[in-house]
Write a protein that holds these residues in place. Sequence first.
Motif, PDB file in Angstrom:
ATOM      1  N   ARG A 140      34.773  42.776  37.054  1.00 32.59           N
ATOM      2  CA  ARG A 140      34.286  43.972  37.750  1.00 32.59           C
ATOM      3  C   ARG A 140      33.065  44.493  37.005  1.00 32.59           C
ATOM      4  O   ARG A 140      32.785  44.064  35.880  1.00 32.59           O
ATOM      5  N   ASN A 141      32.356  45.401  37.625  1.00 28.43           N
ATOM      6  CA  ASN A 141      31.178  45.989  36.991  1.00 28.43           C
ATOM      7  C   ASN A 141      31.634  46.936  35.891  1.00 28.43           C
ATOM      8  O   ASN A 141      32.192  48.000  36.161  1.00 28.43           O
ATOM      9  N   GLU A 142      31.401  46.542  34.647  1.00 29.96           N
ATOM     10  CA  GLU A 142      31.840  47.327  33.496  1.00 29.96           C
ATOM     11  C   GLU A 142      30.841  48.408  33.098  1.00 29.96           C
ATOM     12  O   GLU A 142      31.117  49.200  32.195  1.00 29.96           O
ATOM     13  N   GLY A 143      29.683  48.440  33.740  1.00 25.91           N
ATOM     14  CA  GLY A 143      28.654  49.390  33.353  1.00 25.91           C
ATOM     15  C   GLY A 143      27.764  48.833  32.257  1.00 25.91           C
ATOM     16  O   GLY A 143      28.042  47.780  31.669  1.00 25.91           O
ATOM     17  N   TYR A 144      26.688  49.549  31.975  1.00 22.97           N
ATOM     18  CA  TYR A 144      25.688  49.045  31.043  1.00 22.97           C
ATOM     19  C   TYR A 144      26.192  49.015  29.593  1.00 22.97           C
ATOM     20  O   TYR A 144      26.076  48.000  28.907  1.00 22.97           O
ATOM     21  N   GLY A 145      26.741  50.107  29.121  1.00 20.88           N
ATOM     22  CA  GLY A 145      27.172  50.173  27.732  1.00 20.88           C
ATOM     23  C   GLY A 145      28.316  49.231  27.428  1.00 20.88           C
ATOM     24  O   GLY A 145      28.286  48.474  26.450  1.00 20.88           O
ATOM     25  N   ARG A 146      29.342  49.251  28.243  1.00 18.70           N
ATOM     26  CA  ARG A 146      30.481  48.359  28.031  1.00 18.70           C
ATOM     27  C   ARG A 146      30.044  46.896  28.139  1.00 18.70           C
ATOM     28  O   ARG A 146      30.532  46.041  27.391  1.00 18.70           O
ATOM     29  N   GLY A 147      29.153  46.624  29.076  1.00 16.37           N
ATOM     30  CA  GLY A 147      28.660  45.255  29.214  1.00 16.37           C
ATOM     31  C   GLY A 147      27.981  44.776  27.947  1.00 16.37           C
ATOM     32  O   GLY A 147      28.194  43.643  27.493  1.00 16.37           O
TER      33      GLY A 147
ATOM     34  N   GLY B 193      29.148  50.610  18.633  1.00 13.38           N
ATOM     35  CA  GLY B 193      28.459  50.175  19.843  1.00 13.38           C
ATOM     36  C   GLY B 193      28.173  51.325  20.785  1.00 13.38           C
ATOM     37  O   GLY B 193      28.111  52.497  20.383  1.00 13.38           O
ATOM     38  N   TYR B 194      28.014  50.993  22.050  1.00 17.32           N
ATOM     39  CA  TYR B 194      27.786  52.026  23.059  1.00 17.32           C
ATOM     40  C   TYR B 194      29.090  52.755  23.377  1.00 17.32           C
ATOM     41  O   TYR B 194      30.170  52.161  23.343  1.00 17.32           O
ATOM     42  N   ASP B 195      28.978  54.024  23.685  1.00 20.12           N
ATOM     43  CA  ASP B 195      30.140  54.827  24.057  1.00 20.12           C
ATOM     44  C   ASP B 195      30.741  54.262  25.351  1.00 20.12           C
ATOM     45  O   ASP B 195      30.087  54.277  26.400  1.00 20.12           O
ATOM     46  N   PRO B 196      31.986  53.777  25.316  1.00 19.53           N
ATOM     47  CA  PRO B 196      32.569  53.134  26.506  1.00 19.53           C
ATOM     48  C   PRO B 196      32.921  54.096  27.632  1.00 19.53           C
ATOM     49  O   PRO B 196      33.286  53.649  28.722  1.00 19.53           O
ATOM     50  N   ASN B 197      32.814  55.399  27.387  1.00 18.87           N
ATOM     51  CA  ASN B 197      33.086  56.367  28.452  1.00 18.87           C
ATOM     52  C   ASN B 197      31.864  56.627  29.324  1.00 18.87           C
ATOM     53  O   ASN B 197      31.976  57.311  30.349  1.00 18.87           O
ATOM     54  N   ILE B 198      30.703  56.107  28.920  1.00 16.90           N
ATOM     55  CA  ILE B 198      29.487  56.275  29.708  1.00 16.90           C
ATOM     56  C   ILE B 198      29.276  55.016  30.528  1.00 16.90           C
ATOM     57  O   ILE B 198      29.136  53.922  29.981  1.00 16.90           O
ATOM     58  N   PHE B 199      29.244  55.158  31.842  1.00 14.72           N
ATOM     59  CA  PHE B 199      29.042  54.003  32.703  1.00 14.72           C
ATOM     60  C   PHE B 199      27.561  53.654  32.805  1.00 14.72           C
ATOM     61  O   PHE B 199      27.180  52.480  32.784  1.00 14.72           O
ATOM     62  N   LEU B 200      26.739  54.670  32.895  1.00 11.94           N
ATOM     63  CA  LEU B 200      25.305  54.446  33.093  1.00 11.94           C
ATOM     64  C   LEU B 200      24.532  55.719  32.723  1.00 11.94           C
ATOM     65  O   LEU B 200      24.988  56.827  33.036  1.00 11.94           O
ATOM     66  N   PHE B 201      23.412  55.553  32.052  1.00 17.41           N
ATOM     67  CA  PHE B 201      22.487  56.628  31.662  1.00 17.41           C
ATOM     68  C   PHE B 201      22.965  57.395  30.422  1.00 17.41           C
ATOM     69  O   PHE B 201      24.147  57.685  30.271  1.00 17.41           O
ATOM     70  N   TYR B 202      22.016  57.690  29.556  1.00 13.48           N
ATOM     71  CA  TYR B 202      22.189  58.467  28.333  1.00 13.48           C
ATOM     72  C   TYR B 202      23.010  57.748  27.264  1.00 13.48           C
ATOM     73  O   TYR B 202      23.239  58.305  26.189  1.00 13.48           O
ATOM     74  N   GLU B 203      23.429  56.504  27.535  1.00 14.58           N
ATOM     75  CA  GLU B 203      24.134  55.770  26.488  1.00 14.58           C
ATOM     76  C   GLU B 203      23.202  55.412  25.345  1.00 14.58           C
ATOM     77  O   GLU B 203      23.622  55.355  24.175  1.00 14.58           O
ATOM     78  N   ASP B 204      21.910  55.208  25.644  1.00 12.89           N
ATOM     79  CA  ASP B 204      20.957  54.912  24.573  1.00 12.89           C
ATOM     80  C   ASP B 204      20.640  56.166  23.764  1.00 12.89           C
ATOM     81  O   ASP B 204      20.482  56.095  22.543  1.00 12.89           O
TER      82      ASP B 204
ATOM     83  N   ASP C 153      22.743  58.550  23.134  1.00 16.60           N
ATOM     84  CA  ASP C 153      23.926  58.735  22.289  1.00 16.60           C
ATOM     85  C   ASP C 153      23.921  57.770  21.111  1.00 16.60           C
ATOM     86  O   ASP C 153      24.208  58.166  19.975  1.00 16.60           O
ATOM     87  N   LEU C 154      23.582  56.507  21.355  1.00 14.05           N
ATOM     88  CA  LEU C 154      23.546  55.534  20.261  1.00 14.05           C
ATOM     89  C   LEU C 154      22.433  55.860  19.273  1.00 14.05           C
ATOM     90  O   LEU C 154      22.626  55.759  18.056  1.00 14.05           O
ATOM     91  N   CYS C 155      21.273  56.265  19.778  1.00  9.65           N
ATOM     92  CA  CYS C 155      20.169  56.655  18.885  1.00  9.65           C
ATOM     93  C   CYS C 155      20.602  57.809  17.973  1.00  9.65           C
ATOM     94  O   CYS C 155      20.271  57.827  16.784  1.00  9.65           O
ATOM     95  N   ARG C 156      21.318  58.764  18.516  1.00  7.01           N
ATOM     96  CA  ARG C 156      21.768  59.907  17.709  1.00  7.01           C
ATOM     97  C   ARG C 156      22.714  59.438  16.609  1.00  7.01           C
ATOM     98  O   ARG C 156      22.633  59.895  15.457  1.00  7.01           O
ATOM     99  N   ARG C 157      23.612  58.508  16.927  1.00  6.87           N
ATOM    100  CA  ARG C 157      24.542  58.027  15.921  1.00  6.87           C
ATOM    101  C   ARG C 157      23.842  57.196  14.849  1.00  6.87           C
ATOM    102  O   ARG C 157      24.220  57.219  13.677  1.00  6.87           O
ATOM    103  N   VAL C 158      22.815  56.466  15.245  1.00  4.47           N
ATOM    104  CA  VAL C 158      22.012  55.736  14.255  1.00  4.47           C
ATOM    105  C   VAL C 158      21.366  56.727  13.289  1.00  4.47           C
ATOM    106  O   VAL C 158      21.425  56.560  12.064  1.00  4.47           O
TER     107      VAL C 158
END
Length: 300
Positions: A61-68, A170-181, A183-188
């Motif tokens: 199924r479509n897991e979304g961008y971050g989970r993918g 990795g990417y936050d798995p609760n975000i399906f699409l948008f703003y996942e980058d 969030d990751l930039c902030r954690r970096v």
Amino acid sequence: MSADSPVTAIVVAWNSADALPECLEALTREGVAIIVVDNASSDDTAAVATAHGAQVIRNARNEGYGRGNNIGVAAALSDYVLIINPDCAPDPGCIAALVAAAGRWPDAGMLAPRIIEPDGRLFFQRRSLLSPYLTNPPDILRLPEGDCCAPFLSGACLLMRRAVFGRLGGYDPNIFLFYEDDDLCRRVADAGLALVHVHDAVARHGRGKSAGRAPGRIFRARWHMAWSQAYVAHKWGLRSPAPTTALVNGCKTLLALFSFRRATIERYAGSAAGALAFLRGGQAVTREHLEPAPDERNGG
């Protein structure tokens, strides 16, 4: 696929058969290993990826961008991973320049090339919703002329050490699409690592060409954009934009009904619906028939 490459390119694709060839041919010229994560495409995405020699992971199924991307990185064995969109193609030498920059800047947690948009403009975002640590003047755009630290690096193309990506979750798995980058930039950044724009590395981004034009696409995209913005704001203790987004776009939807323009109606209605869903406690991944990860709204 180059099994001994220090870099593995992770390409998350959904109905991207038309965009993939240019991306995969450019990656092949760069000599990197390639993993294409096919998010249950209904077109020839998987066949195109296989024909270009990529390792293909077919999601049911479509897991979304971050989970993918998390799935793709978990399958990689190289020291570095290159997260890249299907509609983005590196220029010759781009990936080698990113790896060289990682050697020059050992405190870099994430590196991105100079991204050129279809109209020839340089993409450089001087601020982000989640980057209070780098406040640039809102009315002045100074484009970089060399390597520099940045408040945000686009998920269209970025390089990370696989170990760092894993350590940060990795990417936050609760975000399906948008703003996942974002969030990751902030954690970096919060981990004490730099986000580095590498000017000598160049990638071409065919923005918006990575997926097909499915009915309801605009509504769905705007729903996720509004929900994800509210989610990351709440997660990082910022004022929620959801009430304003819901109210303003709800009013705009009513006015747009008189225009009889489907795209305009979908744009405003999707934004209002996504914001309302967040306010009601709805989960983006649940909307897409996926299981939510443990609640991270109060995490950082």
